[in-house]
Enzyme design. Structure first.
Site, PDB file in Angstrom:
ATOM      1  N   CYS A 175       0.879  -1.300  -0.186  1.00 12.78           N
ATOM      2  CA  CYS A 175      -0.098  -0.129  -0.145  1.00 12.78           C
ATOM      3  C   CYS A 175       0.776   1.182  -0.048  1.00 12.78           C
ATOM      4  CB  CYS A 175      -0.914  -0.017   1.269  1.00 12.78           C
ATOM      5  SG  CYS A 175      -1.925   1.792   1.463  1.00 12.78           S
TER       6      CYS A 175
ATOM      7  N   CYS B 295      -0.758   4.235   2.393  1.00 14.23           N
ATOM      8  CA  CYS B 295      -0.545   4.188   3.933  1.00 14.23           C
ATOM      9  C   CYS B 295      -0.401   2.632   4.370  1.00 14.23           C
ATOM     10  CB  CYS B 295      -1.746   5.032   4.395  1.00 14.23           C
ATOM     11  SG  CYS B 295      -3.242   4.139   3.934  1.00 14.23           S
ATOM     12  N   SER B 296      -1.358   2.167   4.473  1.00 15.94           N
ATOM     13  CA  SER B 296      -0.957   0.520   5.040  1.00 15.94           C
ATOM     14  C   SER B 296      -2.452  -0.246   4.834  1.00 15.94           C
ATOM     15  CB  SER B 296      -0.761   0.670   6.490  1.00 15.94           C
ATOM     16  OG  SER B 296      -1.605   1.513   7.230  1.00 15.94           O
ATOM     17  N   CYS B 297      -3.099  -0.055   3.690  1.00 15.72           N
ATOM     18  CA  CYS B 297      -4.236  -0.758   3.559  1.00 15.72           C
ATOM     19  C   CYS B 297      -3.941  -2.254   3.566  1.00 15.72           C
ATOM     20  CB  CYS B 297      -4.816  -0.314   2.201  1.00 15.72           C
ATOM     21  SG  CYS B 297      -5.528   1.477   2.423  1.00 15.72           S
TER      22      CYS B 297
END
Lengths: 108, 211
Positions: free
Chosen positions: B115, B118-120
């Protein structure tokens, strides 16, 4: 440098600190309750991470969660939690911890 | 006779009080208590999530999904067609998996998930993401130089193996289906699932070890 997982390493807690888990739990709950969207969260978190990087913050788990906290604080403002209220409440919690004897539940 | 020892008194004072949380912990406590008071979130919802994702939900869920895709061709087809629907057969739907896409490794392709924003991550099938997945280095380098990143994870790919890098978003997340290892013919689903690692389902491991 990355490295493969060490198969002999025992699985530790998935969060280093309880407050880190609370941030993600709150974000998930607020998305589910419709206070902001999944997309809003991704963009706010992405912007906070970029800002941390631009400011030269170290690429660590702590930096990640501080960015997540900033993102959650800013999104919460649209739901009526103003910065000044957060600040006053933080002070109140600090005072509550200071006046509470060790081992007793901490209440405001 | 009494005497005043400031240092001793200070130590006693600190000992008598509850442990003072760190600055970010106090910020979170402030935000959480205000959000609960305003009725934006319920304490129980937060506690349940923390318990689930600290202890219970982990990559074993994804491993079960992958193992079934190896043994049940009809399920594999459903998984590749609509993974968000297919995982409901296990009751794994939930946080951030409404739109999930499964991508399969083949002898000449390798899939890697990142991702960049961000951090999906597909929490409901893989649990909490690893620290490196959320790092700025991985988010930047997985796209720019996936082959080098994979080398660091001890994944050496021949030049003729094509790498697909999938950039997750808030709306669409990915699950890599690794190839079934040789020597596992006739194995039951649970035993097969025990071979599937979290990194293999992100794409930072390719060959699964038969144990």
């Amino acid at each position: 440098m990355f490295a493969p997982d060490d198969p002999l390493k025992p699985p530790g807690n998935r969060f280093s600190e309880p407050w880190q888990a609370t941030i993600l739990a709150m974000a998930t709950a607020m998305i589910r309750e419709g206070h902001f969207s999944q997309d809003d969260w991704a963009h706010a978190l992405g912007a906070a991470l970029k800002q941390a990087e631009d400011n030269g913050q170290p690429d660590t788990e702590e930096t990640y969660f501080l960015a997540a906290l900033s993102a959650l604080e800013s999104l919460s403002e649209t739901s009526g939690i103003a910065a000044k209220d957060r600040s006053a409440r933080k002070t109140a919690w600090g005072n509550a911890y200071r006046r509470t004897p060790h081992g007793q539940p901490v209440n405001l | 006779m009494s005497s005043y020892d400031g240092k001793k008194l200070g130590a006693l004072h600190r000992h008598l009080h509850a442990h003072m949380p760190s600055d970010p912990a106090l910020r979170v406590k402030a935000l959480e208590s205000l959000a609960i008071e305003k009725g934006l979130v319920a304490q129980e919802t937060i506690d349940t999530w923390v318990e689930m994702y600290s202890e219970k939900v982990g990559p074993k869920r994804g491993a079960q999904v992958v193992a079934r895709s190896w043994t049940d061709p009809a399920f594999r087809e459903r998984l590749l067609d609509d993974a968000g629907q297919a995982i409901k057969e296990f009751g794994f739907e939930g946080h951030a998996t409404e739109h999930l896409r499964a991508v399969e490794n083949t002898p000449d392709t390798h899939n890697l998930v990142v991702c960049t924003l961000c951090s999906c991550y597909p929490f409901a099938v893989l649990g909490m993401s690893p620290i490196w997945y959320r790092s700025a280095a991985y988010r930047a380098r997985a796209v720019k130089d996936p082959r080098k990143v994979l080398e660091e994870f001890d994944v050496a790919l021949n030049d003729d193996i094509k790498i697909h890098v999938w950039d997750s978003t808030a709306e669409l997340r990915y699950l890599v289906i690794p190839e079934r290892p040789d020597g596992t013919e006739g194995w039951e689903e649970d035993r097969l699932a025990s071979l599937v690692t979290r990194n293999a389902m992100i794409g930072t491991q390719r060959d699964l070890k038969v144990t």
